[in-house]
Design a protein around this motif. Structure first.
Motif, PDB file in Angstrom:
ATOM      1  N   TYR A  39       0.831  -1.201   0.000  1.00  0.00           N
ATOM      2  CA  TYR A  39       0.000   0.000   0.000  1.00  0.00           C
ATOM      3  C   TYR A  39       0.867   1.252   0.000  1.00  0.00           C
ATOM      4  CZ  TYR A  39      -3.269   3.601   1.423  1.00  0.00           C
ATOM      5  OH  TYR A  39      -4.004   4.755   1.472  1.00  0.00           O
ATOM      6  N   PHE A  40       1.855   1.304   0.892  1.00  0.00           N
ATOM      7  CA  PHE A  40       2.666   2.517   1.021  1.00  0.00           C
ATOM      8  C   PHE A  40       3.711   2.654  -0.081  1.00  0.00           C
ATOM      9  CE2 PHE A  40       1.087   2.325   5.421  1.00  0.00           C
ATOM     10  CZ  PHE A  40       0.582   3.600   5.497  1.00  0.00           C
ATOM     11  N   VAL A  41       4.119   1.556  -0.707  1.00  0.00           N
ATOM     12  CA  VAL A  41       5.150   1.623  -1.739  1.00  0.00           C
ATOM     13  C   VAL A  41       4.557   1.751  -3.138  1.00  0.00           C
ATOM     14  CG1 VAL A  41       7.016   0.300  -2.831  1.00  0.00           C
ATOM     15  CG2 VAL A  41       6.844   0.411  -0.360  1.00  0.00           C
ATOM     16  N   MET A  42       3.409   1.111  -3.400  1.00  0.00           N
ATOM     17  CA  MET A  42       2.875   1.081  -4.757  1.00  0.00           C
ATOM     18  C   MET A  42       1.537   1.798  -4.908  1.00  0.00           C
ATOM     19  SD  MET A  42       3.783  -2.861  -5.670  1.00  0.00           S
ATOM     20  CE  MET A  42       3.110  -2.780  -7.312  1.00  0.00           C
ATOM     21  N   ILE A  43       0.579   1.493  -4.099  1.00  0.00           N
ATOM     22  CA  ILE A  43      -0.789   1.970  -4.304  1.00  0.00           C
ATOM     23  C   ILE A  43      -0.920   3.456  -3.981  1.00  0.00           C
ATOM     24  CG2 ILE A  43      -3.183   1.675  -3.584  1.00  0.00           C
ATOM     25  CD1 ILE A  43      -2.473  -1.299  -3.048  1.00  0.00           C
ATOM     26  N   ARG A  44      -0.422   3.874  -2.856  1.00  0.00           N
ATOM     27  CA  ARG A  44      -0.568   5.270  -2.427  1.00  0.00           C
ATOM     28  C   ARG A  44       0.123   6.263  -3.364  1.00  0.00           C
ATOM     29  NH1 ARG A  44       1.641   8.323   2.433  1.00  0.00           N
ATOM     30  NH2 ARG A  44       0.034   9.847   2.860  1.00  0.00           N
ATOM     31  N   PRO A  45       1.370   6.026  -3.790  1.00  0.00           N
ATOM     32  CA  PRO A  45       1.985   6.961  -4.740  1.00  0.00           C
ATOM     33  C   PRO A  45       1.252   7.016  -6.085  1.00  0.00           C
ATOM     34  CG  PRO A  45       3.671   5.636  -3.705  1.00  0.00           C
ATOM     35  CD  PRO A  45       2.356   5.064  -3.299  1.00  0.00           C
ATOM     36  N   GLN A  46       0.728   5.891  -6.544  1.00  0.00           N
ATOM     37  CA  GLN A  46      -0.016   5.885  -7.800  1.00  0.00           C
ATOM     38  C   GLN A  46      -1.298   6.703  -7.682  1.00  0.00           C
ATOM     39  OE1 GLN A  46       0.999   4.720 -10.651  1.00  0.00           O
ATOM     40  NE2 GLN A  46      -0.855   5.255 -11.734  1.00  0.00           N
ATOM     41  N   MET A  47      -1.990   6.599  -6.565  1.00  0.00           N
ATOM     42  CA  MET A  47      -3.209   7.389  -6.363  1.00  0.00           C
ATOM     43  C   MET A  47      -2.876   8.876  -6.317  1.00  0.00           C
ATOM     44  SD  MET A  47      -5.413   4.928  -3.737  1.00  0.00           S
ATOM     45  CE  MET A  47      -5.477   6.191  -2.556  1.00  0.00           C
ATOM     46  N   ARG A  48      -1.759   9.248  -5.694  1.00  0.00           N
ATOM     47  CA  ARG A  48      -1.354  10.644  -5.627  1.00  0.00           C
ATOM     48  C   ARG A  48      -1.016  11.171  -7.020  1.00  0.00           C
ATOM     49  NH1 ARG A  48       2.775  10.544  -1.929  1.00  0.00           N
ATOM     50  NH2 ARG A  48       4.307  10.302  -3.575  1.00  0.00           N
ATOM     51  N   LYS A  49      -0.336  10.351  -7.831  1.00  0.00           N
ATOM     52  CA  LYS A  49       0.007  10.764  -9.188  1.00  0.00           C
ATOM     53  C   LYS A  49      -1.246  10.951 -10.038  1.00  0.00           C
ATOM     54  CE  LYS A  49       3.638   8.878 -11.003  1.00  0.00           C
ATOM     55  NZ  LYS A  49       4.565   7.941 -11.687  1.00  0.00           N
ATOM     56  N   GLU A  52      -2.875  14.283  -9.048  1.00  0.00           N
ATOM     57  CA  GLU A  52      -2.159  15.430  -9.603  1.00  0.00           C
ATOM     58  C   GLU A  52      -2.444  15.580 -11.096  1.00  0.00           C
ATOM     59  OE1 GLU A  52       1.914  14.661  -8.680  1.00  0.00           O
ATOM     60  OE2 GLU A  52       1.680  15.193  -6.565  1.00  0.00           O
ATOM     61  N   HIS A  53      -2.505  14.472 -11.839  1.00  0.00           N
ATOM     62  CA  HIS A  53      -2.787  14.520 -13.276  1.00  0.00           C
ATOM     63  C   HIS A  53      -4.200  15.044 -13.515  1.00  0.00           C
ATOM     64  CE1 HIS A  53      -3.792  12.837 -17.295  1.00  0.00           C
ATOM     65  NE2 HIS A  53      -2.598  13.331 -17.561  1.00  0.00           N
ATOM     66  N   ARG A  54      -5.159  14.593 -12.731  1.00  0.00           N
ATOM     67  CA  ARG A  54      -6.540  15.052 -12.863  1.00  0.00           C
ATOM     68  C   ARG A  54      -6.634  16.562 -12.599  1.00  0.00           C
ATOM     69  NH1 ARG A  54      -8.943  11.993  -9.128  1.00  0.00           N
ATOM     70  NH2 ARG A  54      -8.676  10.192 -10.470  1.00  0.00           N
ATOM     71  N   ALA A  55      -5.909  17.054 -11.592  1.00  0.00           N
ATOM     72  CA  ALA A  55      -5.914  18.488 -11.294  1.00  0.00           C
ATOM     73  C   ALA A  55      -5.278  19.281 -12.434  1.00  0.00           C
ATOM     74  CB  ALA A  55      -5.172  18.753  -9.987  1.00  0.00           C
ATOM     75  N   MET A  56      -4.207  18.743 -13.042  1.00  0.00           N
ATOM     76  CA  MET A  56      -3.564  19.422 -14.156  1.00  0.00           C
ATOM     77  C   MET A  56      -4.499  19.472 -15.367  1.00  0.00           C
ATOM     78  SD  MET A  56      -1.355  18.753 -17.222  1.00  0.00           S
ATOM     79  CE  MET A  56      -1.435  17.031 -17.090  1.00  0.00           C
ATOM     80  N   ILE A  57      -5.213  18.403 -15.640  1.00  0.00           N
ATOM     81  CA  ILE A  57      -6.161  18.347 -16.763  1.00  0.00           C
ATOM     82  C   ILE A  57      -7.298  19.347 -16.536  1.00  0.00           C
ATOM     83  CG2 ILE A  57      -7.864  16.880 -17.926  1.00  0.00           C
ATOM     84  CD1 ILE A  57      -5.022  16.237 -18.715  1.00  0.00           C
ATOM     85  N   ASP A  58      -7.782  19.434 -15.319  1.00  0.00           N
ATOM     86  CA  ASP A  58      -8.871  20.374 -15.015  1.00  0.00           C
ATOM     87  C   ASP A  58      -8.425  21.828 -15.116  1.00  0.00           C
ATOM     88  OD1 ASP A  58     -10.632  18.278 -14.612  1.00  0.00           O
ATOM     89  OD2 ASP A  58     -10.335  18.243 -12.429  1.00  0.00           O
ATOM     90  N   ALA A  59      -7.143  22.092 -14.911  1.00  0.00           N
ATOM     91  CA  ALA A  59      -6.642  23.468 -14.917  1.00  0.00           C
ATOM     92  C   ALA A  59      -6.190  23.935 -16.306  1.00  0.00           C
ATOM     93  CB  ALA A  59      -5.484  23.592 -13.938  1.00  0.00           C
TER      94      ALA A  59
END
Length: 111
Positions: A39-49, A52-59
């Protein structure tokens, strides 16, 4: 004689395990630890990325200079809810999905 010693060998480790609730919890501990590490090595960083991509697309805004997943650089000329028109050269526009944009470049990158 041979059968009784086989039963004796298998009975000793089962008695030493302790059984009960504590024994079953201790046997589940490695699985819980592996899941926590994943969870802390793979899943959580992917969700954060993704966030961030969704926020960039919306902006995104008209006039932004962007790079696509295919490596094309262009300036946004028209925007839709799902699609974007990019000017990649003089009088050359392409239309692509907003999700295909992977980054916003600094102003005046394209000349």
């Amino acid at each position: 004689m041979l059968i009784s010693s086989a039963f004796a060998q298998t009975a000793a480790p089962a008695a030493a395990a302790g059984g009960g609730l504590q024994g079953s919890l201790m046997s589940m501990l490695p699985f819980v630890a592996i899941f926590a590490v994943m969870y802390f090595v793979m899943i959580r960083p992917q969700m954060r990325k993704q966030k961030e991509h969704r926020a960039m697309i919306d902006a995104l805004a008209k006039g932004d200079e962007v790079v696509t997943a295919g490596g094309l650089l262009g300036r946004i000329t028209k925007m839709d809810e799902n699609f974007v028109s990019l000017e990649v050269a003089t009088n050359v526009e392409i239309r692509l999905q907003r999700s295909a944009i992977v980054g916003v470049m600094p102003k005046n990158t394209l000349k």
